[in-house]
Design a protein around this motif. Structure first.
Motif, PDB file in Angstrom:
ATOM      1  N   GLY A  48       0.797  -1.217   0.000  1.00 53.26           N
ATOM      2  CA  GLY A  48       0.000   0.000   0.000  1.00 53.26           C
ATOM      3  C   GLY A  48       0.834   1.274   0.000  1.00 53.26           C
ATOM      4  O   GLY A  48       0.308   2.365  -0.150  1.00 53.26           O
ATOM      5  N   GLN A  49       2.150   1.106   0.118  1.00 55.86           N
ATOM      6  CA  GLN A  49       3.036   2.262   0.245  1.00 55.86           C
ATOM      7  C   GLN A  49       3.866   2.349  -1.037  1.00 55.86           C
ATOM      8  O   GLN A  49       4.225   1.317  -1.603  1.00 55.86           O
ATOM      9  CB  GLN A  49       3.946   1.962   1.445  1.00 55.86           C
ATOM     10  CG  GLN A  49       4.888   3.037   1.868  1.00 55.86           C
ATOM     11  CD  GLN A  49       6.023   2.462   2.737  1.00 55.86           C
ATOM     12  OE1 GLN A  49       5.936   1.344   3.243  1.00 55.86           O
ATOM     13  NE2 GLN A  49       7.083   3.226   2.867  1.00 55.86           N
ATOM     14  N   VAL A  50       4.146   3.602  -1.489  1.00 57.97           N
ATOM     15  CA  VAL A  50       5.006   3.721  -2.666  1.00 57.97           C
ATOM     16  C   VAL A  50       6.320   4.370  -2.229  1.00 57.97           C
ATOM     17  O   VAL A  50       6.322   5.485  -1.711  1.00 57.97           O
ATOM     18  CB  VAL A  50       4.333   4.549  -3.781  1.00 57.97           C
ATOM     19  CG1 VAL A  50       5.269   4.708  -4.974  1.00 57.97           C
ATOM     20  CG2 VAL A  50       3.031   3.869  -4.222  1.00 57.97           C
ATOM     21  N   GLU A  51       7.431   3.678  -2.422  1.00 56.99           N
ATOM     22  CA  GLU A  51       8.743   4.164  -1.978  1.00 56.99           C
ATOM     23  C   GLU A  51       9.343   5.057  -3.064  1.00 56.99           C
ATOM     24  O   GLU A  51       9.396   4.668  -4.230  1.00 56.99           O
ATOM     25  CB  GLU A  51       9.640   2.941  -1.682  1.00 56.99           C
ATOM     26  CG  GLU A  51      11.030   3.262  -1.236  1.00 56.99           C
ATOM     27  CD  GLU A  51      11.071   4.246  -0.068  1.00 56.99           C
ATOM     28  OE1 GLU A  51      10.486   3.942   0.983  1.00 56.99           O
ATOM     29  OE2 GLU A  51      11.693   5.324  -0.228  1.00 56.99           O
ATOM     30  N   GLN A  52       9.779   6.252  -2.643  1.00 60.83           N
ATOM     31  CA  GLN A  52      10.354   7.196  -3.611  1.00 60.83           C
ATOM     32  C   GLN A  52      11.813   6.873  -3.925  1.00 60.83           C
ATOM     33  O   GLN A  52      12.292   7.132  -5.026  1.00 60.83           O
ATOM     34  CB  GLN A  52      10.250   8.641  -3.101  1.00 60.83           C
ATOM     35  CG  GLN A  52       8.815   9.127  -2.878  1.00 60.83           C
ATOM     36  CD  GLN A  52       7.932   8.966  -4.115  1.00 60.83           C
ATOM     37  OE1 GLN A  52       8.413   9.118  -5.256  1.00 60.83           O
ATOM     38  NE2 GLN A  52       6.663   8.645  -3.895  1.00 60.83           N
ATOM     39  N   LEU A  53      12.502   6.310  -2.920  1.00 62.96           N
ATOM     40  CA  LEU A  53      13.913   5.957  -3.137  1.00 62.96           C
ATOM     41  C   LEU A  53      14.034   4.834  -4.161  1.00 62.96           C
ATOM     42  O   LEU A  53      13.107   4.050  -4.320  1.00 62.96           O
ATOM     43  CB  LEU A  53      14.538   5.474  -1.829  1.00 62.96           C
ATOM     44  CG  LEU A  53      14.897   6.521  -0.772  1.00 62.96           C
ATOM     45  CD1 LEU A  53      15.378   5.810   0.500  1.00 62.96           C
ATOM     46  CD2 LEU A  53      15.983   7.448  -1.321  1.00 62.96           C
ATOM     47  N   ALA A  54      15.177   4.731  -4.787  1.00 65.15           N
ATOM     48  CA  ALA A  54      15.432   3.638  -5.732  1.00 65.15           C
ATOM     49  C   ALA A  54      16.478   2.699  -5.138  1.00 65.15           C
ATOM     50  O   ALA A  54      17.273   3.088  -4.285  1.00 65.15           O
ATOM     51  CB  ALA A  54      15.928   4.207  -7.062  1.00 65.15           C
ATOM     52  N   VAL A  55      16.457   1.452  -5.567  1.00 63.07           N
ATOM     53  CA  VAL A  55      17.505   0.492  -5.196  1.00 63.07           C
ATOM     54  C   VAL A  55      18.656   0.668  -6.191  1.00 63.07           C
ATOM     55  O   VAL A  55      18.465   0.543  -7.387  1.00 63.07           O
ATOM     56  CB  VAL A  55      16.981  -0.953  -5.245  1.00 63.07           C
ATOM     57  CG1 VAL A  55      18.120  -1.951  -5.065  1.00 63.07           C
ATOM     58  CG2 VAL A  55      15.905  -1.176  -4.176  1.00 63.07           C
TER      59      VAL A  55
END
Ligand code: AMP
Ligand code: MG
Length: 412
Positions: free
Chosen positions: A84-91
């Motif tokens: 349900g969460q969208v992470e702004q950081l990238a791997v």
């Protein structure tokens, strides 16, 4: 004075009778119903997915989102992403994110390593196995893709189909209408179940049993009450049924007794397509149409009226609701004891079918008189016994109409 005489109606076979009924039975129009109301209804439209499922690439397991190119090297854990969460950081190279099942795959990651194959300490995760590109990723559109036909017209809506409708965001859906089925009991002897018996009277069971059968078949039952053996009163109530319902069922009054008035009424106000069927129980079953509406004159004996309903009325009601297979399933069963056929007519004997040592075995429900409603109580099958003089021995095979659920347990 009315004289009794032999029936002028020619005898038709069960197959001819069914063909006469189904060829005159329309499929009803469609209506829109809410998702919560559509269980058991038949879909009247094609349902197309308006979105992908899943709508984004997601983690298929709990674990770590990584770049597979980093192979076995330890990675720095930079964030945690939950469903349900969208992470702004990238791997990026050398990093990983803790990720939970169903969470969107972060930018840069091309694999998820399941938590069971990792160890994390002091913000560093090491993997026990080489991550393969694409591993444990639940791809966008993998289960349902936008534009895909997910349900076809004619589908019977059960729990999974209702789940699919919810998945594609359909809260209203077009299904075939249910037939309204009016039921009228005829007979001077009838009283209501809550009345006390007086000499000559019997309680009306058919109306209640038939209204229940209508509901079980998916129709909307409408009671027309009881009527005396009076032609004008019966005609008035049949006409009321024709105004208010798609189908009219009457019980009683179709034999050749002096107070059997249903056939003359139907002949006068409509067209009788058959007035006698070669089957047992229920020979006088009558089928007519009045201005395109179906009228079934069912026999008065309680078993006859319900068996006739099963064999002739139910398929018509199912066809009206859009069922492609309106009949009950026919199965092959082994009889547990000798069965004596009727000499001249196919007979639908009531039985309990159960699984027994890997076989479907049928046990009779006892005396098969058409007055004995107990012979239908608890029955889950109607055995189709061909006419003849030779008994079917125990262990012999017969066809059966499956009218209820089969239990695994022994009934004896
Ligand atoms: P009929 O077909 O009208 O000659 O009725 C045949 C037999 O079925 C008679 O014994 C009736 O009393 C019985 N019967 C008729 N209608 C009903 C009913 N609604 N409920 C129970 N028994 C009925
Ligand atoms: Mg009667």
């Amino acid at each position: 004075m009315v004289r009794m005489q032999a029936s002028p109606y020619s005898m038709v076979s069960v197959e001819e009778a069914l063909a006469a009924i189904l060829s005159r039975t329309p499929v009803l129009g469609a209506e829109e119903v809410e998702l919560s109301q559509c269980l058991g209804r038949v879909l009247a439209e094609t349902v197309v997915a308006s979105d992908d499922l899943p709508p984004f690439d997601a983690a298929a397991v709990d674990g770590y989102a990584v770049q597979s190119a980093d192979r076995m090297q330890p990675r720095r854990v930079i964030a945690e992403v939950t469903a349900g969460q969208v992470e702004q950081l990238a791997v990026d190279r050398g990093t990983a994110m803790r990720i939970m099942t169903g969470a969107p795959l972060p930018e840069g990651a091309d694999a998820v390593v399941m938590v069971e194959q990792t160890r994390e300490s002091d913000g560093i995760v090491t993997v026990d196995a080489l991550p393969r590109p694409g591993e444990n990723i639940y791809r966008r559109g993998q289960d349902v893709f936008v534009g895909q036909e997910v349900l076809a017209p004619g589908t019977v809506l059960g729990a999974p189909e209702i789940g699919l409708l919810a998945t594609v965001g359909r809260t209203r859906v077009r299904v075939y209408r249910r037939p309204v089925v009016a039921v009228l009991s005829t007979g001077d002897e009838l009283i209501e179940p809550d009345e006390s018996l007086r000499p000559g009277a019997i309680r009306d069971s058919n109306r209640y049993a038939l209204l229940a059968s209508v509901r079980e078949a998916g129709g909307e039952p409408l009671s027309l009450g009881q009527v005396r053996d009076d032609e004008a009163e019966q005609e008035a109530l049949i006409r009321e049924g024709l105004r208010r319902a798609d189908v009219v069922l009457t019980s009683g009054g179709v034999s050749v007794g002096s107070r059997d008035l249903i056939k003359p009424i139907l002949q006068r106000i409509g067209t009788i397509h058959f007035g006698r069927v070669s089957f047992k129980p229920g020979k006088p079953t009558t089928f007519a149409t009045v201005d395109g509406r179906l009228v079934f004159g069912l026999p008065g004996f309680p078993v006859s009226s319900l068996v006739s309903f099963e064999v002739f009325v139910r398929p018509a009601l199912r066809k009206m609701q859009g069922y492609r297979q309106p009949g009950r399933p026919v199965i092959r069963v082994e009889v547990e004891h000798e069965i004596r056929p009727s000499a001249d007519r196919p007979e639908y004997q009531r039985a309990v079918v159960r699984w027994h040592e890997g076989r479907l075995v049928a046990t009779t429900t006892g005396a098969q008189r058409s007055s004995r409603l107990l012979s239908l109580a608890g029955a889950n099958a109607l055995l189709r016994i061909a006419p003849g003089t030779e008994p079917i021995p125990a262990g012999g095979q017969v066809d059966a109409l499956l009218i209820g659920e089969i239990s695994m347990e022994s009934v004896t």
